[in-house]
Design a protein around this motif. Structure first.
Motif, short mmCIF file in Angstrom:
data_model
loop_
_atom_site.label_atom_id
_atom_site.label_comp_id
_atom_site.label_asym_id
_atom_site.label_seq_id
_atom_site.Cartn_x
_atom_site.Cartn_y
_atom_site.Cartn_z
N THR A 69 -11.15 8.61 -0.47
CA THR A 69 -9.83 8.17 -0.85
C THR A 69 -8.87 9.40 -1.01
OG1 THR A 69 -11.08 6.56 -2.21
CG2 THR A 69 -8.59 7.40 -2.97
N HIS A 73 -5.47 10.39 1.08
CA HIS A 73 -3.86 10.77 0.18
C HIS A 73 -3.30 11.80 0.88
CE1 HIS A 73 -4.22 7.96 -3.23
NE2 HIS A 73 -5.07 7.65 -2.81
N ALA A 77 0.13 12.45 3.35
CA ALA A 77 1.17 13.40 2.89
C ALA A 77 1.43 14.53 3.84
CB ALA A 77 0.98 13.76 1.59
N MET A 85 -1.31 4.18 5.58
CA MET A 85 -1.08 3.69 4.41
C MET A 85 0.14 2.87 4.09
SD MET A 85 -2.96 6.84 2.31
CE MET A 85 -3.16 6.01 0.88
N PRO A 89 7.40 0.90 0.15
CA PRO A 89 6.73 0.88 -1.01
C PRO A 89 5.82 -0.34 -1.29
CG PRO A 89 8.88 1.52 -1.52
CD PRO A 89 8.81 1.07 -0.35
N ALA A 90 6.28 -1.80 -0.77
CA ALA A 90 5.59 -2.80 -0.74
C ALA A 90 4.06 -2.60 0.02
CB ALA A 90 6.33 -4.06 -0.59
N LYS A 92 2.81 -0.02 0.84
CA LYS A 92 1.94 0.94 0.38
C LYS A 92 1.06 0.27 -0.58
CE LYS A 92 4.72 4.90 1.74
NZ LYS A 92 4.33 5.95 2.26
N GLY A 93 1.89 -0.36 -1.70
CA GLY A 93 1.07 -1.14 -2.59
C GLY A 93 0.04 -1.99 -1.97
N LEU A 94 0.35 -2.87 -0.96
CA LEU A 94 -0.41 -3.89 -0.55
C LEU A 94 -1.74 -3.17 0.04
CD1 LEU A 94 2.20 -6.38 0.26
CD2 LEU A 94 0.47 -6.89 -1.36
N GLY A 96 -2.97 -0.16 -0.37
CA GLY A 96 -3.79 0.38 -1.21
C GLY A 96 -4.56 -0.34 -2.04
N ASP A 97 -4.11 -1.49 -2.18
CA ASP A 97 -4.71 -2.80 -3.13
C ASP A 97 -5.87 -3.45 -2.10
OD1 ASP A 97 -5.00 -4.81 -4.82
OD2 ASP A 97 -3.92 -6.01 -3.69
N TRP A 100 -8.68 -0.76 -1.46
CA TRP A 100 -9.73 -0.58 -2.73
C TRP A 100 -10.59 -1.81 -2.79
CZ3 TRP A 100 -9.96 -3.91 -7.04
CH2 TRP A 100 -10.55 -3.19 -8.12
N ARG A 101 -9.95 -3.14 -2.66
CA ARG A 101 -10.79 -4.15 -2.68
C ARG A 101 -12.11 -4.24 -1.63
NH1 ARG A 101 -11.99 -7.94 -5.96
NH2 ARG A 101 -9.51 -7.61 -6.86
N LEU A 156 -9.39 -13.42 5.55
CA LEU A 156 -8.76 -12.03 4.93
C LEU A 156 -7.82 -11.49 6.31
CD1 LEU A 156 -8.56 -10.43 2.48
CD2 LEU A 156 -10.04 -8.71 3.51
N LEU B 59 5.83 -8.93 -6.72
CA LEU B 59 6.92 -8.37 -6.22
C LEU B 59 8.18 -9.50 -6.27
CD1 LEU B 59 5.84 -5.99 -3.50
CD2 LEU B 59 5.84 -5.52 -6.21
N ILE B 65 0.13 -7.53 -5.80
CA ILE B 65 -0.65 -6.38 -5.72
C ILE B 65 -1.69 -6.69 -7.07
CG2 ILE B 65 -0.78 -4.24 -5.86
CD1 ILE B 65 2.18 -3.93 -4.95
N SER B 67 -4.55 -4.90 -8.00
CA SER B 67 -5.40 -3.93 -8.49
C SER B 67 -4.35 -2.70 -9.28
CB SER B 67 -6.33 -3.38 -7.34
OG SER B 67 -5.39 -2.67 -6.20
N GLY B 70 -3.60 -0.43 -6.26
CA GLY B 70 -2.49 -0.77 -5.59
C GLY B 70 -1.19 -0.81 -6.16
N HIS B 73 0.19 2.97 -6.24
CA HIS B 73 0.47 3.22 -4.74
C HIS B 73 2.27 2.81 -4.67
CE1 HIS B 73 -3.32 4.57 -2.27
NE2 HIS B 73 -3.36 4.29 -3.48
N PHE B 74 2.15 1.43 -4.87
CA PHE B 74 3.49 1.01 -4.78
C PHE B 74 4.61 1.59 -5.97
CE2 PHE B 74 6.79 -1.91 -7.19
CZ PHE B 74 7.25 -2.02 -6.15
N ALA B 77 5.77 5.26 -4.55
CA ALA B 77 6.52 5.07 -3.48
C ALA B 77 7.98 4.51 -3.88
CB ALA B 77 6.13 4.25 -2.37
N PRO B 89 1.14 17.73 -0.53
CA PRO B 89 -0.18 17.08 0.24
C PRO B 89 -1.55 17.25 -0.30
CG PRO B 89 1.58 17.59 2.03
CD PRO B 89 1.88 18.25 0.58
#
Lengths: 211, 211
Positions: A69, A73, A77, A85, A89-90, A92-94, A96-97, A100-101, A156, B59, B65, B67, B70, B73-74, B77, B89
């Motif tokens: 992890t 990151h 960067a 990743m 922003p959306a 990146k969130g999705l 990351g989610d 993680w899952r 999925l 959103l 999202i 978690s 997630g 992360h969102f 950003a 970094p």
């Protein structure tokens, strides 16, 4: 930079694939840590990572990142292209989610199964410096969890090229390593899971998957 | 945006603190999901998140999202200032590494202890739609793990203001929620752990901690 790896183990493979996708793997020093011989428990390696695990990425200033992890990151960067990743922003969130899952329900479940059932892991049911006895019921639960994770995996993937859409991401990396790790406990994606099987062929064919 | 929360539960608190730190919490719709009454298992919520957990951040385009990871992360950003996940970094890698470690060895260990020992959790030793029986040995192991995590916590803080240095980060968020969650199983930071206690006072005093 210096990358502490173990070529046969699933955890460092996640970081290794990311390093390859970012085009870095051929330019850094790779130190092989032989987990089968217990090299991670020797004082030399404990001084590198007191958690006694690989992967570890040592930066040029000597600081060390001791998880896939954390390495994801850093790489994202340091070397933004190609993004692994998400772009917005959306996304990146999705991403990351999702990653993680997959780690929690897939990758960790296999570790739980393997470490609580394999004879060679007796007394070491968790990584790290503390010994933990195996819990056979936890091994069985881990197997059930990974079977259920794979049952849901086809949905999925769905009709997408990669798990998060058109781009290959860390979610694909962790899922690919999860599928290959599951072979150790003889569990696999259902043969008739067409989307899952197509996805697996696609990601396995990438040069990074063979590194 | 819409935030599915549970004001008494530790998991959504991680996301809630991050939303507050980014200055967003007063501007979004918050939907309380009563976990004690099992509202997360009702069809209405299963349609929102099939994993039957909070937090969920919905959103404006309807994507969700599900978690804390997630959501972190969102948010990072979408609203870069103040940064909660490092600036450079190297910092991003080290913060991501640290937060992951605290989640795995701290937060998850408490969940393992609580869910495998509390009478009210019988048959639901893991979140999600599948029932899992409690494993008492796993409950005991979880307790041992969180005690060891707290024994090491003072050294993790060291002389730093926050866990990653001068900036408050997601590592502090997950650690704060971990310390407060551990009270549920009657485990705490050692009284004489001066660095850990100082850190806990500092992070608990932030307005976001009371949200």
């Amino acid at each position: 930079m210096k990358f502490y790896d173990c070529s046969t183990a699933p955890s460092p493979r996640r970081a290794r694939i990311a390093l390859a996708e970012k085009g870095l793997l051929d330019d850094i020093e790779v130190v092989e840590v032989n987990l089968r011989e217990g090299e991670q428990r020797k004082p030399e390696f404990a001084a590198v990572n007191p958690y006694l695990t690989v992967p570890v990425l040592e930066l040029d200033d000597g600081r060390r990142i001791a998880s896939s992890t954390g390495i994801f990151h850093f790489l994202e960067a340091a070397i933004p292209e190609p993004p692994l990743m998400g772009r917005t922003p959306a996304e990146k969130g999705l991403v990351g989610d999702l990653e993680w899952r997959i780690e929690m329900d897939g990758f960790m479940a296999i570790g739980e199964c393997l470490r609580n059932t394999a004879k060679g892991m007796a007394g070491r049911a968790l990584t790290g410096r503390h010994g933990y006895e195996q819990i056979p019921e936890l091994g069985a639960r881990g197997r059930l969890r990974i079977e259920r994770f794979f049952e849901d995996f086809d949905a999925l993937v769905g009709g997408k090229r990669f798990l998060a859409g058109d781009d290959f991401t860390i979610a694909d990396i962790t899922a690919l390593v999860t599928v290959d790790f599951a072979k150790w406990v003889k569990v696999g994606l259902p043969e008739d899971a067409a989307n899952a099987q197509r996805w697996y062929e696609t990601v396995s064919a990438r040069p990074s998957a063979a590194r």
